[in-house]
Scaffold this motif. Structure first.
Motif, mmCIF file in Angstrom:
data_model
loop_
_atom_site.group_PDB
_atom_site.id
_atom_site.type_symbol
_atom_site.label_atom_id
_atom_site.label_comp_id
_atom_site.label_asym_id
_atom_site.label_seq_id
_atom_site.Cartn_x
_atom_site.Cartn_y
_atom_site.Cartn_z
ATOM 1 N N THR A 1 0.853 -1.190 0.000
ATOM 2 C CA THR A 1 0.000 0.000 0.000
ATOM 3 C C THR A 1 0.885 1.235 0.000
ATOM 4 N N GLY A 2 0.333 2.352 -0.361
ATOM 5 C CA GLY A 2 1.128 3.575 -0.310
ATOM 6 C C GLY A 2 0.370 4.783 -0.804
ATOM 7 N N GLY A 3 0.862 5.942 -0.396
ATOM 8 C CA GLY A 3 0.276 7.208 -0.814
ATOM 9 C C GLY A 3 0.930 8.344 -0.064
ATOM 10 N N LEU A 4 0.352 9.526 -0.203
ATOM 11 C CA LEU A 4 0.873 10.704 0.498
ATOM 12 C C LEU A 4 0.881 10.448 2.003
ATOM 13 N N HIS A 5 1.996 10.773 2.642
ATOM 14 C CA HIS A 5 2.119 10.566 4.091
ATOM 15 C C HIS A 5 1.009 11.338 4.805
ATOM 16 N N PRO A 6 0.282 10.696 5.719
ATOM 17 C CA PRO A 6 -0.807 11.398 6.417
ATOM 18 C C PRO A 6 -0.359 12.682 7.113
ATOM 19 N N ASP A 7 0.871 12.699 7.623
ATOM 20 C CA ASP A 7 1.353 13.896 8.314
ATOM 21 C C ASP A 7 1.625 15.055 7.365
ATOM 22 N N ASP A 8 1.764 14.764 6.064
ATOM 23 C CA ASP A 8 1.991 15.813 5.070
ATOM 24 C C ASP A 8 0.729 16.149 4.293
ATOM 25 N N ASP A 9 -0.363 15.422 4.563
ATOM 26 C CA ASP A 9 -1.634 15.741 3.935
ATOM 27 C C ASP A 9 -2.303 16.814 4.783
ATOM 28 N N SER A 10 -2.201 18.054 4.334
ATOM 29 C CA SER A 10 -2.661 19.192 5.138
ATOM 30 C C SER A 10 -4.026 19.695 4.711
ATOM 31 N N GLY A 11 -4.776 18.874 3.974
ATOM 32 C CA GLY A 11 -6.111 19.261 3.550
ATOM 33 C C GLY A 11 -7.124 19.090 4.662
ATOM 34 N N VAL A 12 -8.391 18.962 4.271
ATOM 35 C CA VAL A 12 -9.458 18.872 5.261
ATOM 36 C C VAL A 12 -9.436 17.549 6.010
#
Length: 244
Positions: free
Chosen positions: A15-26
């Motif tokens: 699995t993988g994607g944008l790091h949750p800590d760097d996802d600064s959206g809503v």
């Protein structure tokens, strides 16, 4: 004699994607960030090599303890498509469906005294007789706006198109009054608009006036003239309009 290990299975789980800590959206899964060099994170088979391709960059990481993390180089703002693949020590590989992240590093705001509250000589001179005027402006859709004036903070009503409105509910002092409008978009970027208005809620003093001497053709001071278009003069508050 010897032994070999036959491994023909794709490395899972992966699995993988944008790091949750760097996802600064809503939320931590909307793939919006204000980080120009964001991290990607996921899970994988121990020992496998994960490859990230994004915006012309190719980055790799080794899966350790079932997890992996990759940090990209800095990128410009905008939508960035990416792919993630994993290759185990036996050479088996798997590729996840491609994804897209949005890098957003700025926002904008405008602010002004609303025309309905601008009671000066024009609707753009920032002069008002209202102690509780209305302010309006524009910002990025989805942003929040805090309007600060007269020592008070007001949360603006922001429409879906980014137009916003604030009605001041505390009396403003007379004179020059500064204001600050601060917008914060969904990824945390901020912008400010500043300005000043002039509040004049005091009616002008009564003017004085009468015929000028040259138009007073009767006994001086009797207000009698033979002129069809006489001239009047007097005193009044500066910049006031006199109606005769």
């Amino acid at each position: 004699t010897g032994n070999i290990t036959v491994d023909t299975l794709a490395p899972t789980p992966f699995t993988g994607g944008l790091h949750p800590d760097d996802d600064s959206g809503v939320n931590a899964a909307d793939n919006k960030t204000n980080v120009t060099a964001p991290r990607f994170k996921g899970t994988g088979e121990n020992g496998a090599t994960v490859t990230l391709t994004i915006a012309g960059q190719t980055k790799t990481a080794l899966v350790t303890g079932g997890v992996w993390t990759i940090t990209t180089d800095a990128m410009t703002a905008g939508n960035k498509n990416y792919t993630l693949s994993s290759t185990d020590v036996a050479g088996n590989s798997v590729t996840l469906p491609s994804g897209t992240i949005t890098i957003d590093t700025s926002t904008s705001i405008t602010a002004a005294l609303d025309q309905t509250s601008d009671t000066g000589s024009s609707q753009s001179d920032n002069i008002t007789k209202e102690r509780k005027p209305t302010f309006t402006g524009t910002t990025e859709p989805g942003a929040t706006v805090v309007f600060s004036i007269g020592g008070q903070n007001y949360n603006a009503v922001v429409q879906s198109n980014g137009n916003w409105t604030v009605v001041v509910t505390n009396n403003l002092p007379e004179g020059s009054v500064p204001y600050i409008a601060t917008a914060t978009d969904i990824v945390g970027n901020t912008a400010q608009a500043t300005g000043n208005i002039t509040v004049d809620a005091t009616p002008p003093s009564a003017p004085t006036g009468g015929l000028i001497l040259a138009s007073d053709t009767g006994v001086i001071g009797d207000g009698i003239t033979k002129l069809a278009t006489p001239t009047f003069t007097g005193t009044a508050e500066a910049n006031a309009t006199i109606e005769l």
